[in-house]
Design a protein around this motif. Sequence first.
Motif, PDB file in Angstrom:
ATOM      1  N   VAL A  18     -44.789  17.508   3.326  1.00 25.87           N
ATOM      2  CA  VAL A  18     -43.675  18.462   3.389  1.00 25.87           C
ATOM      3  C   VAL A  18     -42.420  17.619   3.177  1.00 25.87           C
ATOM      4  O   VAL A  18     -42.125  16.722   3.972  1.00 25.87           O
ATOM      5  CB  VAL A  18     -43.599  19.178   4.754  1.00 25.87           C
TER       6      VAL A  18
ATOM      7  N   GLU B 144     -38.144  21.516   2.088  1.00 27.86           N
ATOM      8  CA  GLU B 144     -39.251  22.276   1.508  1.00 27.86           C
ATOM      9  C   GLU B 144     -39.839  23.287   2.504  1.00 27.86           C
ATOM     10  O   GLU B 144     -39.907  23.011   3.692  1.00 27.86           O
ATOM     11  CB  GLU B 144     -40.351  21.283   1.116  1.00 27.86           C
ATOM     12  N   THR B 145     -40.277  24.439   1.985  1.00 30.37           N
ATOM     13  CA  THR B 145     -41.059  25.397   2.775  1.00 30.37           C
ATOM     14  C   THR B 145     -42.442  25.450   2.155  1.00 30.37           C
ATOM     15  O   THR B 145     -42.584  25.746   0.965  1.00 30.37           O
ATOM     16  CB  THR B 145     -40.409  26.800   2.718  1.00 30.37           C
TER      17      THR B 145
ATOM     18  N   PRO C  15     -36.973  22.082   6.828  1.00 28.43           N
ATOM     19  CA  PRO C  15     -38.314  22.013   6.252  1.00 28.43           C
ATOM     20  C   PRO C  15     -39.309  22.762   7.135  1.00 28.43           C
ATOM     21  O   PRO C  15     -39.210  22.720   8.366  1.00 28.43           O
ATOM     22  CB  PRO C  15     -38.636  20.517   6.224  1.00 28.43           C
TER      23      PRO C  15
END
Length: 288
Positions: free
Chosen positions: A52, A56-57, A218
């Motif tokens: 990750v 970011e998702t 994130p």
Amino acid sequence: MMSDPLPPAFPAPGAEQCAQLETEAAKPVVAVCHVTVSFDGPPVLEDISFTVAPGETRILLGPAGVGKSVLLKAINRLVRAERGKVLLFGEDITSMPEEGLFPLRARTGMVFQEGALFDSLTVRDNVGYQLLQDAGIPEEEIDRRVREALSFVGLAETFSMFPSSLSGGMRRRVAIARALIAQPELLLYDSPTGGLDPVTSTTIIELIVKERDVHATPSLLVTHRLQDAFTLCTHRFDLDQGAMVPLPKGQVAPKTTFLMLEEGRLIFDGSIHELLRSKNAFVREFLE
Ligand SMILES: Nc1ncnc2c1ncn2[C@@H]1O[C@H](COP(=O)(O)OP(=O)(O)OP(=O)(O)O)[C@@H](O)[C@H]1O
Ligand SMILES: [Mg+2]
């Protein structure tokens, strides 16, 4: 539990990144490297690798029982990896002493499956739980931050209420407020819309989109609802309107990507476009 023979492990990009992680300038927030987890029987997770990155998702898809919750728990070591390693904020937590884990867990917000609120505590004490553990924070400061977290999720009026008097959707929002209270650097959402009706689910997804687009935290989010996953990819939060709005046709949220588990194996790691084009039979079946 696994079908025999095992499907080939997905050649996850995370796998080859593992060796470089220690030297990279922009370190991932989470790096899972060849992780295997078992309890008493055969592995529940086998040779899982992914990362990750900041901002970011990652949406973790998969049907019931494939190991999604176990994987989430392995990231802050509520579950221990038997093989491989997990780096959280760049630190190897695989065999770190418990004391070392506390500060790392404090930087992580977790929304447990089913919310997991304490029924005997007020919403204020549930949301402020983490701050209340720290004797140095004045009560007024806790009140202020609880109110702030509750207004973020649109539930300021529930401050003095008990969870039992809230609807399922409201309880889930309180659980999200609790995860957000300490301004986490990583969010782990376990099936945040599980058991909710579609309309209420959308209000929860809107909140997750809001957190993503306002704070760029994130995240790793578990769901088995494709609709939720696609809504996350195709919407953004508009601060002026105070609402989630669709992205222009053909656009998707650039840093929202997918992982998919099939019986303990990571079989997909990529963008929504790659997911929709995947020829993997299990992915296709899941999508259809
Ligand atoms: N603490 C534990 N001890 C033993 N087995 C466990 C434990 N936790 C999970 N498991 C097993 O690991 C497997 C994966 O469980 P997990 O809860 O991760 O599934 P999941 O993908 O989250 O499913 P769901 O979508 O229903 O939440 C299951 O077979 C479960 O029984
Ligand atoms: Mg689960």
